[in-house]
Design an enzyme around this catalytic site. Structure first.
Site, PDB file in Angstrom:
ATOM      1  N   THR A  48      77.419  -1.934 -87.433  1.00 21.25           N
ATOM      2  CA  THR A  48      78.455  -1.860 -86.563  1.00 21.25           C
ATOM      3  C   THR A  48      78.446  -0.015 -86.867  1.00 21.25           C
ATOM      4  O   THR A  48      78.937   0.217 -87.934  1.00 21.25           O
ATOM      5  CB  THR A  48      79.858  -1.913 -86.530  1.00 21.25           C
ATOM      6  OG1 THR A  48      79.425  -3.332 -86.242  1.00 21.25           O
ATOM      7  CG2 THR A  48      80.328  -1.135 -85.365  1.00 21.25           C
ATOM      8  N   LYS A 100      79.196  -2.527 -79.356  1.00 18.86           N
ATOM      9  CA  LYS A 100      80.125  -3.056 -80.472  1.00 18.86           C
ATOM     10  C   LYS A 100      81.587  -2.006 -80.230  1.00 18.86           C
ATOM     11  O   LYS A 100      82.576  -2.758 -80.645  1.00 18.86           O
ATOM     12  CB  LYS A 100      79.226  -3.093 -81.463  1.00 18.86           C
ATOM     13  CG  LYS A 100      80.528  -3.512 -82.513  1.00 18.86           C
ATOM     14  CD  LYS A 100      80.596  -5.306 -82.708  1.00 18.86           C
ATOM     15  CE  LYS A 100      81.048  -5.409 -83.713  1.00 18.86           C
ATOM     16  NZ  LYS A 100      80.543  -5.464 -85.011  1.00 18.86           N
ATOM     17  N   LYS A 130      87.018   1.730 -90.770  1.00 21.78           N
ATOM     18  CA  LYS A 130      85.350   2.556 -89.699  1.00 21.78           C
ATOM     19  C   LYS A 130      85.371   2.735 -88.748  1.00 21.78           C
ATOM     20  O   LYS A 130      84.180   3.187 -87.880  1.00 21.78           O
ATOM     21  CB  LYS A 130      84.188   2.370 -90.541  1.00 21.78           C
ATOM     22  CG  LYS A 130      82.449   2.739 -90.653  1.00 21.78           C
ATOM     23  CD  LYS A 130      81.284   2.516 -89.753  1.00 21.78           C
ATOM     24  CE  LYS A 130      81.158   0.259 -90.289  1.00 21.78           C
ATOM     25  NZ  LYS A 130      80.710   0.454 -89.872  1.00 21.78           N
TER      26      LYS A 130
END
Length: 303
Positions: free
Chosen positions: A103, A178, A246
């Site tokens: 990701t 995502k 993140k």
């Protein structure tokens, strides 16, 4: 476009952590020859025992492979293993395919695709959802961006690793999808953690509570899969808190770029920063329970 099949196509794999080890293992079990690389070689030993070959650098992985997969930690890691001087692209030949399943930033996926195109290499961004369980059971949801013929050619690999694999569009589209997924999970995890904290303070049997609510309108993957772990004080990572922070940060940056206010995601991001500050950055995302319990004066682990 190459024809991809076990026994003929050579697979490269960069990143053999919680997710990558299982995903690459499924490809090996299906009959693909694989060359692997990881910062810590010991984490690749189970794959080497299955018959994978070792390479010291992503460049060396690519030199020996037709298709190179990567799943690492942060965008800086993606940039290094893909575009660095010892990165995979530098070792590719025309017609090779790079597949990043980390990701990461949609803009970086676009940048890698552009650099790959100059070498007549295909680049796909294909982040996944499903955690450690989904990886082990080959039930991941794979969100894919990039060149349509290359995505279609990779179907024999998608089928081995995932239950759902959908081409969302051009470079970066998989990453954007995502980030939609992570935004949904962020709010849901707050709800799961607060609900279990409420149930505990109300004196309920939390396992019986799950029996009642998990199959109704409040049900979710996080509630059914992570709720029992929270109750059992099992905060082992299916997905690291620090990696989720993140992801939320990338989503918030993209939202600002698009002029979107996402206050729910911003709140979840702040709560997870508290989880990390309390020393739980390398635990699973459900460790949010520990931070919220602390706010209420509850020692969840000793309750």
């Amino acid at each position: 476009m190459m024809h991809i099949e076990p026994g003929k196509t050579r697979i490269g794999w960069i990143g053999t952590g919680v997710m990558g080890a299982s995903m690459c293992g499924h490809l090996l079990a299906r009959g693909f020859a694989a060359t692997v690389c990881n910062r810590t070689r010991s984490k690749a030993e189970p794959l080497l025992a299955q018959g994978a070959a070792w390479a010291d650098t992503p460049h060396d992985v690519a030199e020996r492979s037709d298709v190179v997969f990567s799943i690492v930690g942060f965008p800086r890691d993606v940039r290094d293993v893909m575009l660095g001087t010892e990165g995979a692209l530098a070792g590719c030949k025309p017609g090779n395919i790079l597949v990043d399943m980390t990701t990461s930033e949609p803009s970086l996926a676009v940048e890698i695709a552009a650099a790959a195109r100059e070498k007549e290499v295909f680049s796909i961004d294909a982040p996944v959802s499903g955690g450690d369980v989904g990886a082990r059971e080959a039930r991941l949801s794979i969100m894919i961006g990039g060149d349509a013929p290359a995505v279609a050619a990779l179907r024999p690999c998608w089928e081995v690793m995932g239950k759902t694999f959908i081409h969302q569009g051009g470079p970066g589209a998989g990453q954007h999808t995502k980030l939609v997924n992570q935004t949904l999970i962020a709010g849901n995890m707050v709800g799961v953690s607060e609900a279990l904290l409420y149930g505990y303070r109300a004196g309920l049997d939390l396992n019986r509570v799950l029996e009642s609510v998990a199959s109704g309108a409040a049900g979710s993957w996080s509630l059914s899969n992570l709720g029992p772990r929270i109750i059992q004080n099992n905060f082992d990572p299916g997905f690291f808190v620090e990696h989720f922070i993140k992801d939320m940060g990338i989503a918030l940056d993209e939202a600002r770029r698009m002029g979107l206010a996402l206050p729910g995601l911003a709140l979840a991001h702040q709560l997870y920063l508290a989880v990390q500050a309390q020393g739980h950055g390398r635990q699973g995302t459900h460790a949010l329970q520990l931070a919220l319990a602390s706010l209420a004066g509850v020692d969840w682990l000793e309750r």
